[in-house]
Design a protein around this motif. Structure first.
Motif, PDB file in Angstrom:
ATOM      1  N   THR A  24      34.623  31.990 -91.832  1.00  0.00           N
ATOM      2  CA  THR A  24      35.756  32.791 -92.295  1.00  0.00           C
ATOM      3  C   THR A  24      36.981  32.546 -91.420  1.00  0.00           C
ATOM      4  N   GLY A  25      36.791  32.590 -90.102  1.00  0.00           N
ATOM      5  CA  GLY A  25      37.909  32.334 -89.186  1.00  0.00           C
ATOM      6  C   GLY A  25      38.463  30.937 -89.375  1.00  0.00           C
ATOM      7  N   ALA A  26      37.555  29.964 -89.519  1.00  0.00           N
ATOM      8  CA  ALA A  26      37.993  28.574 -89.733  1.00  0.00           C
ATOM      9  C   ALA A  26      38.833  28.493 -91.000  1.00  0.00           C
ATOM     10  N   GLU A  43      37.116  31.342 -80.305  1.00  0.00           N
ATOM     11  CA  GLU A  43      35.729  31.685 -80.636  1.00  0.00           C
ATOM     12  C   GLU A  43      34.990  31.962 -79.337  1.00  0.00           C
ATOM     13  N   LYS A  44      34.260  33.079 -79.287  1.00  0.00           N
ATOM     14  CA  LYS A  44      33.686  33.474 -77.984  1.00  0.00           C
ATOM     15  C   LYS A  44      32.490  32.625 -77.564  1.00  0.00           C
ATOM     16  N   THR A  45      31.813  32.008 -78.513  1.00  0.00           N
ATOM     17  CA  THR A  45      30.687  31.143 -78.135  1.00  0.00           C
ATOM     18  C   THR A  45      31.017  29.760 -78.691  1.00  0.00           C
ATOM     19  N   ASP A  46      30.126  29.219 -79.505  1.00  0.00           N
ATOM     20  CA  ASP A  46      30.461  27.936 -80.126  1.00  0.00           C
ATOM     21  C   ASP A  46      30.838  28.194 -81.585  1.00  0.00           C
ATOM     22  N   PHE A  47      31.561  27.257 -82.177  1.00  0.00           N
ATOM     23  CA  PHE A  47      31.902  27.369 -83.596  1.00  0.00           C
ATOM     24  C   PHE A  47      30.602  27.506 -84.404  1.00  0.00           C
ATOM     25  N   SER A  49      28.366  29.604 -84.320  1.00  0.00           N
ATOM     26  CA  SER A  49      27.157  30.046 -83.618  1.00  0.00           C
ATOM     27  C   SER A  49      26.659  31.399 -84.123  1.00  0.00           C
ATOM     28  N   GLY A  50      27.497  32.131 -84.861  1.00  0.00           N
ATOM     29  CA  GLY A  50      27.071  33.420 -85.426  1.00  0.00           C
ATOM     30  C   GLY A  50      26.362  33.205 -86.758  1.00  0.00           C
ATOM     31  N   THR A  51      26.696  34.047 -87.726  1.00  0.00           N
ATOM     32  CA  THR A  51      26.012  33.993 -89.026  1.00  0.00           C
ATOM     33  C   THR A  51      26.228  32.647 -89.724  1.00  0.00           C
ATOM     34  N   SER A  52      27.330  31.981 -89.421  1.00  0.00           N
ATOM     35  CA  SER A  52      27.677  30.769 -90.167  1.00  0.00           C
ATOM     36  C   SER A  52      26.772  29.564 -89.914  1.00  0.00           C
ATOM     37  N   LYS A  57      22.055  28.332 -96.612  1.00  0.00           N
ATOM     38  CA  LYS A  57      22.798  27.077 -96.777  1.00  0.00           C
ATOM     39  C   LYS A  57      23.048  26.765 -98.263  1.00  0.00           C
ATOM     40  N   LEU A  58      23.165  27.848 -99.041  1.00  0.00           N
ATOM     41  CA  LEU A  58      23.445  27.675-100.463  1.00  0.00           C
ATOM     42  C   LEU A  58      24.918  27.931-100.734  1.00  0.00           C
ATOM     43  N   VAL A  59      25.455  27.119-101.628  1.00  0.00           N
ATOM     44  CA  VAL A  59      26.802  27.357-102.143  1.00  0.00           C
ATOM     45  C   VAL A  59      26.550  27.826-103.568  1.00  0.00           C
ATOM     46  N   GLU A 200      36.771  34.193 -75.376  1.00  0.00           N
ATOM     47  CA  GLU A 200      36.486  35.511 -75.958  1.00  0.00           C
ATOM     48  C   GLU A 200      37.660  36.471 -75.819  1.00  0.00           C
ATOM     49  N   VAL A 201      38.024  37.100 -76.907  1.00  0.00           N
ATOM     50  CA  VAL A 201      39.061  38.153 -76.834  1.00  0.00           C
ATOM     51  C   VAL A 201      38.427  39.389 -76.210  1.00  0.00           C
ATOM     52  N   THR A 202      39.034  39.852 -75.115  1.00  0.00           N
ATOM     53  CA  THR A 202      38.461  41.019 -74.426  1.00  0.00           C
ATOM     54  C   THR A 202      39.296  42.282 -74.626  1.00  0.00           C
ATOM     55  N   ASN A 234      41.398  39.374 -87.388  1.00  0.00           N
ATOM     56  CA  ASN A 234      40.059  39.617 -86.859  1.00  0.00           C
ATOM     57  C   ASN A 234      39.050  39.099 -87.889  1.00  0.00           C
ATOM     58  N   ALA A 235      38.413  37.962 -87.556  1.00  0.00           N
ATOM     59  CA  ALA A 235      37.425  37.366 -88.488  1.00  0.00           C
ATOM     60  C   ALA A 235      36.108  37.214 -87.744  1.00  0.00           C
ATOM     61  N   THR A 236      35.634  38.333 -87.192  1.00  0.00           N
ATOM     62  CA  THR A 236      34.493  38.237 -86.285  1.00  0.00           C
ATOM     63  C   THR A 236      33.180  38.713 -86.909  1.00  0.00           C
ATOM     64  N   VAL A 238      30.015  40.348 -87.993  1.00  0.00           N
ATOM     65  CA  VAL A 238      29.350  41.600 -87.599  1.00  0.00           C
ATOM     66  C   VAL A 238      29.997  42.253 -86.376  1.00  0.00           C
ATOM     67  N   PHE A 239      30.904  41.537 -85.711  1.00  0.00           N
ATOM     68  CA  PHE A 239      31.575  42.120 -84.540  1.00  0.00           C
ATOM     69  C   PHE A 239      32.935  42.736 -84.905  1.00  0.00           C
ATOM     70  N   SER A 240      33.275  42.728 -86.189  1.00  0.00           N
ATOM     71  CA  SER A 240      34.622  43.151 -86.604  1.00  0.00           C
ATOM     72  C   SER A 240      34.968  44.569 -86.169  1.00  0.00           C
ATOM     73  N   ALA A 344      17.456  33.240 -87.335  1.00  0.00           N
ATOM     74  CA  ALA A 344      17.797  34.572 -87.842  1.00  0.00           C
ATOM     75  C   ALA A 344      19.288  34.806 -87.683  1.00  0.00           C
ATOM     76  N   GLY A 345      19.851  35.599 -88.585  1.00  0.00           N
ATOM     77  CA  GLY A 345      21.282  35.929 -88.490  1.00  0.00           C
ATOM     78  C   GLY A 345      21.543  37.283 -89.127  1.00  0.00           C
ATOM     79  N   TYR A 346      22.730  37.821 -88.850  1.00  0.00           N
ATOM     80  CA  TYR A 346      23.093  39.127 -89.409  1.00  0.00           C
ATOM     81  C   TYR A 346      24.143  38.996 -90.498  1.00  0.00           C
TER      82      TYR A 346
HETATM   83  C1  LIG Z   1      20.150  35.302 -93.582  1.00  0.00           C
HETATM   84  C2  LIG Z   1      21.459  34.998 -94.251  1.00  0.00           C
HETATM   85  C3  LIG Z   1      21.503  34.109 -95.311  1.00  0.00           C
HETATM   86  C4  LIG Z   1      22.709  33.817 -95.930  1.00  0.00           C
HETATM   87  N1  LIG Z   1      22.742  32.878 -96.901  1.00  0.00           N
HETATM   88  C5  LIG Z   1      23.908  32.574 -97.506  1.00  0.00           C
HETATM   89  C6  LIG Z   1      23.946  31.535 -98.456  1.00  0.00           C
HETATM   90  O1  LIG Z   1      22.955  30.851 -98.705  1.00  0.00           O
HETATM   91  N2  LIG Z   1      25.135  31.297 -99.053  1.00  0.00           N
HETATM   92  C7  LIG Z   1      26.242  32.023 -98.775  1.00  0.00           C
HETATM   93  O2  LIG Z   1      27.266  31.767 -99.417  1.00  0.00           O
HETATM   94  N3  LIG Z   1      26.245  32.978 -97.833  1.00  0.00           N
HETATM   95  C8  LIG Z   1      25.108  33.256 -97.175  1.00  0.00           C
HETATM   96  N4  LIG Z   1      25.078  34.196 -96.186  1.00  0.00           N
HETATM   97  C9  LIG Z   1      26.327  34.849 -95.793  1.00  0.00           C
HETATM   98  C10 LIG Z   1      27.151  33.956 -94.863  1.00  0.00           C
HETATM   99  O3  LIG Z   1      26.334  33.261 -93.972  1.00  0.00           O
HETATM  100  C11 LIG Z   1      28.148  34.814 -94.104  1.00  0.00           C
HETATM  101  O4  LIG Z   1      28.870  35.593 -95.010  1.00  0.00           O
HETATM  102  C12 LIG Z   1      29.154  33.976 -93.309  1.00  0.00           C
HETATM  103  O5  LIG Z   1      28.525  32.975 -92.558  1.00  0.00           O
HETATM  104  C13 LIG Z   1      29.944  34.895 -92.396  1.00  0.00           C
HETATM  105  O6  LIG Z   1      30.858  34.109 -91.677  1.00  0.00           O
HETATM  106  P1  LIG Z   1      31.891  34.798 -90.688  1.00  0.00           P
HETATM  107  O7  LIG Z   1      32.761  33.731 -90.172  1.00  0.00           O
HETATM  108  O8  LIG Z   1      32.521  35.956 -91.339  1.00  0.00           O
HETATM  109  O9  LIG Z   1      30.977  35.392 -89.516  1.00  0.00           O
HETATM  110  P2  LIG Z   1      30.322  34.615 -88.292  1.00  0.00           P
HETATM  111  O10 LIG Z   1      29.820  33.285 -88.675  1.00  0.00           O
HETATM  112  O11 LIG Z   1      29.345  35.529 -87.655  1.00  0.00           O
HETATM  113  O12 LIG Z   1      31.550  34.357 -87.326  1.00  0.00           O
HETATM  114  C14 LIG Z   1      32.130  35.368 -86.532  1.00  0.00           C
HETATM  115  C15 LIG Z   1      32.418  34.765 -85.182  1.00  0.00           C
HETATM  116  O13 LIG Z   1      33.217  35.644 -84.411  1.00  0.00           O
HETATM  117  C16 LIG Z   1      32.913  35.400 -83.047  1.00  0.00           C
HETATM  118  N5  LIG Z   1      33.381  36.502 -82.213  1.00  0.00           N
HETATM  119  C17 LIG Z   1      32.868  37.746 -82.126  1.00  0.00           C
HETATM  120  N6  LIG Z   1      33.549  38.467 -81.204  1.00  0.00           N
HETATM  121  C18 LIG Z   1      34.518  37.662 -80.695  1.00  0.00           C
HETATM  122  C19 LIG Z   1      35.516  37.834 -79.691  1.00  0.00           C
HETATM  123  N7  LIG Z   1      35.642  38.986 -79.022  1.00  0.00           N
HETATM  124  N8  LIG Z   1      36.329  36.802 -79.409  1.00  0.00           N
HETATM  125  C20 LIG Z   1      36.202  35.605 -80.066  1.00  0.00           C
HETATM  126  N9  LIG Z   1      35.251  35.395 -81.023  1.00  0.00           N
HETATM  127  C21 LIG Z   1      34.416  36.410 -81.334  1.00  0.00           C
HETATM  128  C22 LIG Z   1      31.397  35.270 -83.075  1.00  0.00           C
HETATM  129  O14 LIG Z   1      30.898  34.609 -81.928  1.00  0.00           O
HETATM  130  C23 LIG Z   1      31.157  34.502 -84.368  1.00  0.00           C
HETATM  131  O15 LIG Z   1      31.017  33.109 -84.152  1.00  0.00           O
HETATM  132  C24 LIG Z   1      23.885  34.477 -95.512  1.00  0.00           C
HETATM  133  C25 LIG Z   1      23.837  35.380 -94.453  1.00  0.00           C
HETATM  134  C26 LIG Z   1      22.639  35.620 -93.806  1.00  0.00           C
HETATM  135  C27 LIG Z   1      22.587  36.535 -92.644  1.00  0.00           C
END
Ligand SMILES: Cc1cc2nc3c(=O)[nH]c(=O)nc-3n(C[C@H](O)[C@H](O)[C@H](O)COP(=O)(O)OP(=O)(O)OC[C@H]3O[C@@H](n4cnc5c(N)ncnc54)[C@H](O)[C@@H]3O)c2cc1C
Length: 554
Positions: A24-26, A43-47, A49-52, A57-59, A200-202, A234-236, A238-240, A344-346
């Motif tokens: 989302t942030g990208a 990005e606080k860890t690696d690109f 590295s969270g849920t993404s 892995k389905l579109v 990391e944004v603190t 803010n595109a973080t 589960v940390f939003s 595992a992811g959230y």
């Molecule tokens: C089990 C599972 C299966 C899924 N399968 C699919 C699927 O098949 N197809 C699909 O379309 N969607 C799927 N999804 C949903 C999809 O993966 C998510 O909606 C998407 O990856 C979320 O991306 P994001 O960038 O919002 O969050 P994230 O990828 O979590 O990115 C947020 C980032 O913010 C960073 N961050 C947090 N705090 C700070 C800070 N203070 N400073 C700097 N950086 C910070 C974190 O480190 C993290 O990298 C699935 C989700 C899960 C959990």
């Protein structure tokens, strides 16, 4: 590259600062920079590295949302699926899904109602899939078809035959989630965005109640810097909510994280060819997917409560749930011993606060853009598939604030590696063959890097030893480690083994055996001391060890 970007972050003033380097942030960074904004992303860890990097892995449009009659959501995702096939043709490809229909099933695909003794459910599924095709419109891949019992057995030979009536085949897209995130990120960088990981944004810099910048901790060098920007996004995921709280405002939403676990299994054990299989009904009315992915099968997912958001892990219960359903629908009897890896992811599911203007039913499934009193814009919810649309809606808000017209340049903007694809594919294959690379490695370079695969080959041209495989029967080569450091900002062995490549997923044990070699290549490239190298290896091994311990814990 990272050091230069850190200096820029500190020295420049930006139009937009994006917090979070998931998909989302990208997406927001790319959309904003493409509309002419001066953009920074931290990005606080690696690109990814969270849920993404933890998705199925389905579109996809999500056939289970059809059961809830959520047609708008499905249509939006199917439209984005079509756009992604066009803008990232090397990264997204169609996969056939076999959906079997069993006599005993009463709520296939999470259907909220049933019929007496399940009679007519096949017809209901047929109509649902017809809608799925219809909602994709002219961007549809291929229409669904009804399959006879015999044909289902041919296409998915391990499905149990007792009670099997017939089935369907329908089509959805598949990608590499972490590499998709990187491709979006690199496209943004190509357009001029300043992007830094392990930053990391603190806290926020506040002026008269407005957030005008952020204090950022460079976690690799343990240094502080301040980044100023007119707009902060803010595109973080589960940390939003946590980030929102840093402004001193009460967030308008709550994020209710929901854990999803996947198992990585052998395709041979499951006799899985190129078709994915849908397990149509679980005890808790969900569906499970078994999807061929590279040389393995990924299988999931669960949907349970929260835990340590920074370290999501599969535990014994998650694994037992998944194995139980697998052994119920397939004529196999797999145990924990057969699991190659887990991840595992959230999910960042949204829940509105009381008195919030947003309605709960919509919020939990779709995405929403919030603006708080400090001016911080939060984008949360959604799916990997809809990242582009989420980003577009977010940058529309910034345009509106600035009184500028909302253009949508990412609708047909090819992602990094897509230029000239598939025409470049032929060139890549020819050059790779001439350099002596094997068929699996050539295919892998195409699907992972697209036309950028030529840059990997250029490294081999200057040092032929880089053509060597990292692990005997996986397609990854040594040149990719250098490429990841030089062009993709990989900073640790974990970044290379888990996200730039998929080695920890495809073979965790052997991934652990190759970490020394990867760290040696990285040490040369990134100028690490022997002590740095060793601590990187230790950190990787500790992370792997924690994951394996968690799998044995309740
Ligand atoms: C089990 C599972 C299966 C899924 N399968 C699919 C699927 O098949 N197809 C699909 O379309 N969607 C799927 N999804 C949903 C999809 O993966 C998510 O909606 C998407 O990856 C979320 O991306 P994001 O960038 O919002 O969050 P994230 O990828 O979590 O990115 C947020 C980032 O913010 C960073 N961050 C947090 N705090 C700070 C800070 N203070 N400073 C700097 N950086 C910070 C974190 O480190 C993290 O990298 C699935 C989700 C899960 C959990």
């Amino acid at each position: 590259m990272r050091a230069r970007n850190l200096t820029l972050l500190n020295d420049e003033r930006y139009d937009v600062l994006v917090i979070g380097g998931g998909v989302t942030g990208a997406g927001v960074a790319l959309d904003a920079v493409a509309r002419g904004y001066k953009v920074a992303l931290v990005e606080k860890t690696d690109f990814a590295s969270g849920t993404s990097s933890k998705s199925t892995k389905l579109v996809h449009g999500g056939i289970r949302y059809l059961s809830n009659f959520d047609f708008a959501l499905v249509r939006e995702a199917l439209t984005e699926r079509g756009i992604l096939l066009r803008i990232a043709p090397y990264l997204v490809h169609p996969v056939p899904f076999i959906l079997p229909m069993y006599k005993g099933d009463r709520h296939p695909v999470g259907l909220p109602f049933t019929t007496p003794r399940g009679i007519g459910l096949g017809f209901v599924m047929d109509v649902g899939l017809w809608f799925y095709d219809l909602l994709a419109g002219r961007l549809n891949m291929k229409r669904h078809r009804r399959l006879s019992r015999k044909r289902v057995r041919q296409l998915a030979p391990t499905l149990v035959t007792k009670g099997l009536n017939n089935g369907f085949v329908y089509y959805d897209g598949q990608t590499h989630d972490a590499r998709l995130t990187l491709a979006v990120m690199r496209t943004a960088a190509q357009y001029g965005a300043t992007i830094v990981n392990y930053a990391e944004v603190t806290s926020f810099v506040m002026e008269q109640g407005k957030a005008v910048g952020a204090h950022v901790h460079d976690r690799l060098n343990d240094q502080q810097l301040t980044v100023y920007a007119r707009h902060i996004v803010n595109a973080t995921g589960v940390f939003s909510e946590e980030i929102e709280t840093l402004t001193g405002d009460t967030p308008q939403f709550q994020v209710e994280p929901s854990k999803g676990v996947h198992l990585v299994l052998s395709r041979e054990d499951l006799q899985l060819g190129d078709n994915a299989i849908v397990l149509p009904e679980t005890d808790d009315r969900r569906i499970l997917f078994i999807v061929p992915w590279e040389t393995r099968a990924i299988y999931g997912t669960t949907d349970t409560g929260s835990g340590d958001l920074n370290h999501p892990v599969a535990n014994r219960d998650d694994i037992a749930y998944l194995l139980e359903h697998l052994n119920r629908y397939l004529s196999v009897s797999l145990t924990e011993e057969d699991i190659i890896s887990t991840y595992a992811g959230y999910r960042p599911l949204l829940k509105p606060r009381q008195n919030s203007e947003h309605s709960s039913a919509k919020l939990s499934r779709t995405h929403a853009v919030f603006q708080d009193h400090s001016g911080v814009v939060t984008i949360v919810g959604g799916k990997l598939t809809t990242y582009r649309r989420m980003a577009q809606d977010t940058v529309d808000v910034l345009n509106k604030r600035d009184g500028s017209p909302a253009l949508h340049p990412t609708l047909d903007m090819p992602l990094h590696g897509s230029a000239g694809w598939p025409a470049v594919k032929h060139d890549l294959e020819k050059k790779a063959k001439a350099l002596g690379l094997s068929e699996p490695t050539i295919a892998h370079l195409g699907t992972a890097y697209g036309s950028e695969g030529l840059a990997v080959l250029a490294l081999i041209e200057s040092d032929p030893s880089l053509a060597e495989l990292l692990i005997a029967d996986l397609p990854y080569i040594r040149a990719e480690v250098i490429y990841a450091c030089r062009y993709e900002m990989a900073m640790t062995p974990y970044d290379v083994l888990a996200r730039r490549t998929s080695i920890t997923l495809l073979d965790r044990q052997r991934g652990m055996s190759v970490v020394d070699e990867v760290a040696t290549i990285m040490a040369q490239e990134l100028d690490w001391s022997p002590a740095d190298r060793q601590s990187m290896i230790d950190a990787f091994n500790a992370a792997m060890h924690d994951q394996m311990v968690a799998e044995k814990t309740l």
